[in-house]
Design an enzyme around this catalytic site. Structure first.
Site, PDB file in Angstrom:
ATOM      1  N   THR A   1       0.850  -1.192   0.000  1.00  0.00           N
ATOM      2  CA  THR A   1       0.000   0.000   0.000  1.00  0.00           C
ATOM      3  C   THR A   1       0.883   1.238   0.000  1.00  0.00           C
ATOM      4  O   THR A   1       1.733   1.400   0.868  1.00  0.00           O
ATOM      5  CB  THR A   1      -0.904   0.054   1.250  1.00  0.00           C
ATOM      6  OG1 THR A   1      -0.089   0.023   2.431  1.00  0.00           O
ATOM      7  CG2 THR A   1      -1.901  -1.081   1.268  1.00  0.00           C
TER       8      THR A   1
ATOM      9  N   ASN B   1       1.580   4.818   0.872  1.00  0.00           N
ATOM     10  CA  ASN B   1       1.044   5.724   1.894  1.00  0.00           C
ATOM     11  C   ASN B   1       1.209   7.170   1.462  1.00  0.00           C
ATOM     12  O   ASN B   1       2.270   7.552   0.969  1.00  0.00           O
ATOM     13  CB  ASN B   1       1.784   5.514   3.214  1.00  0.00           C
ATOM     14  CG  ASN B   1       1.523   4.147   3.815  1.00  0.00           C
ATOM     15  OD1 ASN B   1       1.576   3.122   3.121  1.00  0.00           O
ATOM     16  ND2 ASN B   1       1.233   4.115   5.108  1.00  0.00           N
TER      17      ASN B   1
ATOM     18  N   GLU C   1      -3.848   4.845   2.657  1.00  0.00           N
ATOM     19  CA  GLU C   1      -3.006   3.804   2.074  1.00  0.00           C
ATOM     20  C   GLU C   1      -3.668   3.293   0.810  1.00  0.00           C
ATOM     21  O   GLU C   1      -4.825   2.898   0.830  1.00  0.00           O
ATOM     22  CB  GLU C   1      -2.829   2.641   3.055  1.00  0.00           C
ATOM     23  CG  GLU C   1      -2.198   3.087   4.358  1.00  0.00           C
ATOM     24  CD  GLU C   1      -1.589   1.923   5.138  1.00  0.00           C
ATOM     25  OE1 GLU C   1      -1.261   0.894   4.530  1.00  0.00           O
ATOM     26  OE2 GLU C   1      -1.479   2.072   6.355  1.00  0.00           O
TER      27      GLU C   1
HETATM   28  P1  ADP Z   1       5.211   1.135   3.299  1.00  0.00           P
HETATM   29  O1  ADP Z   1       4.923   0.717   4.702  1.00  0.00           O
HETATM   30  O2  ADP Z   1       6.473   1.933   3.192  1.00  0.00           O
HETATM   31  O3  ADP Z   1       4.032   1.808   2.700  1.00  0.00           O
HETATM   32  P2  ADP Z   1       4.490  -1.260   1.817  1.00  0.00           P
HETATM   33  O4  ADP Z   1       4.973  -2.619   2.177  1.00  0.00           O
HETATM   34  O5  ADP Z   1       3.057  -0.931   2.116  1.00  0.00           O
HETATM   35  O6  ADP Z   1       5.489  -0.226   2.484  1.00  0.00           O
HETATM   36  O7  ADP Z   1       4.773  -1.060   0.280  1.00  0.00           O
HETATM   37  C1  ADP Z   1       4.354   0.128  -0.346  1.00  0.00           C
HETATM   38  C2  ADP Z   1       5.335   0.636  -1.397  1.00  0.00           C
HETATM   39  O8  ADP Z   1       5.524  -0.372  -2.397  1.00  0.00           O
HETATM   40  C3  ADP Z   1       4.746   1.826  -2.120  1.00  0.00           C
HETATM   41  O9  ADP Z   1       5.142   3.049  -1.516  1.00  0.00           O
HETATM   42  C4  ADP Z   1       5.294   1.692  -3.529  1.00  0.00           C
HETATM   43  O10 ADP Z   1       6.501   2.422  -3.659  1.00  0.00           O
HETATM   44  C5  ADP Z   1       5.556   0.200  -3.684  1.00  0.00           C
HETATM   45  N1  ADP Z   1       4.536  -0.546  -4.465  1.00  0.00           N
HETATM   46  C6  ADP Z   1       4.851  -1.528  -5.368  1.00  0.00           C
HETATM   47  N2  ADP Z   1       3.754  -2.036  -5.941  1.00  0.00           N
HETATM   48  C7  ADP Z   1       2.694  -1.387  -5.410  1.00  0.00           C
HETATM   49  C8  ADP Z   1       1.276  -1.470  -5.623  1.00  0.00           C
HETATM   50  N3  ADP Z   1       0.749  -2.336  -6.512  1.00  0.00           N
HETATM   51  N4  ADP Z   1       0.470  -0.660  -4.895  1.00  0.00           N
HETATM   52  C9  ADP Z   1       0.989   0.206  -3.996  1.00  0.00           C
HETATM   53  N5  ADP Z   1       2.317   0.340  -3.760  1.00  0.00           N
HETATM   54  C10 ADP Z   1       3.180  -0.440  -4.453  1.00  0.00           C
HETATM   55 MG    MG Z   2       2.041   0.880   2.959  1.00  0.00          MG
END
Ligand code: ADP
Ligand code: MG
Length: 214
Positions: free
Chosen positions: A46, A48, A138
Site C-alpha cells: 500500500t 502511503n 493507504e
Molecule cells: P510502506 O509501509 O512503506 O508503505 P508497503 O509494504 O506498504 O510499504 O509497500 C508500499 C510501497 O511499495 C509503495 O510506496 C510503492 O513504492 C511500492 N509498491 C509496489 N507495488 C505497489 C502497488 N501495486 N500498490 C501500492 N504500492 C506499491
Molecule cells: Mg504501505
C-alpha cells in the site's frame, strides 16, 4: 466498530449509473514510507500518502474505511516499465477476466512522459502511531510494478465506498477481506460511468504539486 464479515459481500458498490456526491473526492500527495506492513505482513503493498488533519479532499466528514477509484502516478521508472495495458503487466489479486477488462481500459496510449492512471483500492484509517488524532491514507494500486515509487506524486479520484474499518480476529480473515475489497473495486470500476472517469485530466496534473519523481 463491528466484527468481520460473516455473510457474503456484494460484488459491486455504488449506483450503476455513476458516482453520487460527495464523489468524486479528490486527494493528492507524495508517496511516503509507511510502516512496511503492507508487503511484508500481508503480501499487499500500500502506497502511503500523508493526510494533514482530518480533511479528505476538503471534506471533514469522510468516514474511515475502504474506498475505490483511480490513481494517477507521476512519471518514473515504475510507470514506464510495462504500463497498464501491456501483456506482461501481470497482476494476481483479481480474477483473470476482470484483470483483462481493467487492463484494457486502463491508460490508453501506453507509457507516456505524463505519468499513468491505474485502478486502486484504498483505506482511510486512524493512525495509532499518532494516538488516533491523525488519519492515514493507504493506496493499493491494482497493477504489478517492478520497482517501488517512493517520492512519486499521486493524484486520487475516489469514486465509491466499500466498507467501514473493521476489527479483525485474525490476519487470515483480514487478508481474505482485502482480497474481496480488491475484487469489489475492480468490478465497480469496470462499469462504464466509473471507467470513463479514468480520463479526468486532474489525475495527470502534477505541475506545481511539489516534488515529482524522475
Ligand atoms: P510502506 O509501509 O512503506 O508503505 P508497503 O509494504 O506498504 O510499504 O509497500 C508500499 C510501497 O511499495 C509503495 O510506496 C510503492 O513504492 C511500492 N509498491 C509496489 N507495488 C505497489 C502497488 N501495486 N500498490 C501500492 N504500492 C506499491
Ligand atoms: Mg504501505
Amino acid at each position: 466498530m463491528s466484527n468481520h464479515h460473516d455473510s457474503p459481500r456484494p460484488l459491486v458498490t455504488g449506483p450503476d449509473d455513476g458516482p453520487e456526491p460527495p464523489y468524486p473526492l479528490r486527494l493528492d500527495g507524495k508517496v511516503i514510507k509507511g510502516f512496511g506492513r503492507g508487503s511484508s505482513e500481508l503480501g499487499i503493498p500500500t502506497a502511503n500518502i500523508p493526510l494533514s488533519g482530518l480533511s479528505v479532499g476538503g471534506h471533514e466528514d469522510v468516514d474511515s474505511g475502504v474506498y475505490y477509484g483511480w490513481a494517477g502516478l507521476s512519471p518514473s521508472k515504475a510507470t514506464h516499465q510495462h504500463p497498464p495495458h501491456t501483456q506482461n503487466a501481470k497482476y494476481s489479486h483479481l480474477s483473470s477476466p476482470l484483470q483483462e477488462t481493467l487492463s484494457s481500459i486502463a491508460t490508453e496510449g501506453g507509457a507516456s512522459d505524463k505519468g499513468a492512471v491505474y485502478p486502486m483500492c484504498m483505506s482511510i484509517g486512524w493512525n495509532p502511531f499518532y494516538k488516533n488524532t491523525v488519519r492515514s491514507v493507504e493506496v493499493h494500486i491494482m497493477h504489478h510494478f517492478e520497482t517501488d515509487f517512493y517520492g512519486s506524486h499521486m493524484n486520487l479520484s475516489i469514486l465509491g465506498f466499500i466498507r467501514p474499518e473493521l476489527d479483525y480476529v485474525s490476519k487470515e480473515k483480514l487478508i481474505e477481506d482485502i482480497k474481496t475489497d480488491i475484487e469489489v473495486s475492480g468490478r465497480s470500476l469496470a462499469r462504464e460511468p466509473y471507467a470513463k472517469l479514468r480520463r479526468d485530466p486532474y489525475l495527470l496534473e502534477f505541475e506545481g504539486k511539489g516534488e515529482v519523481a524522475s
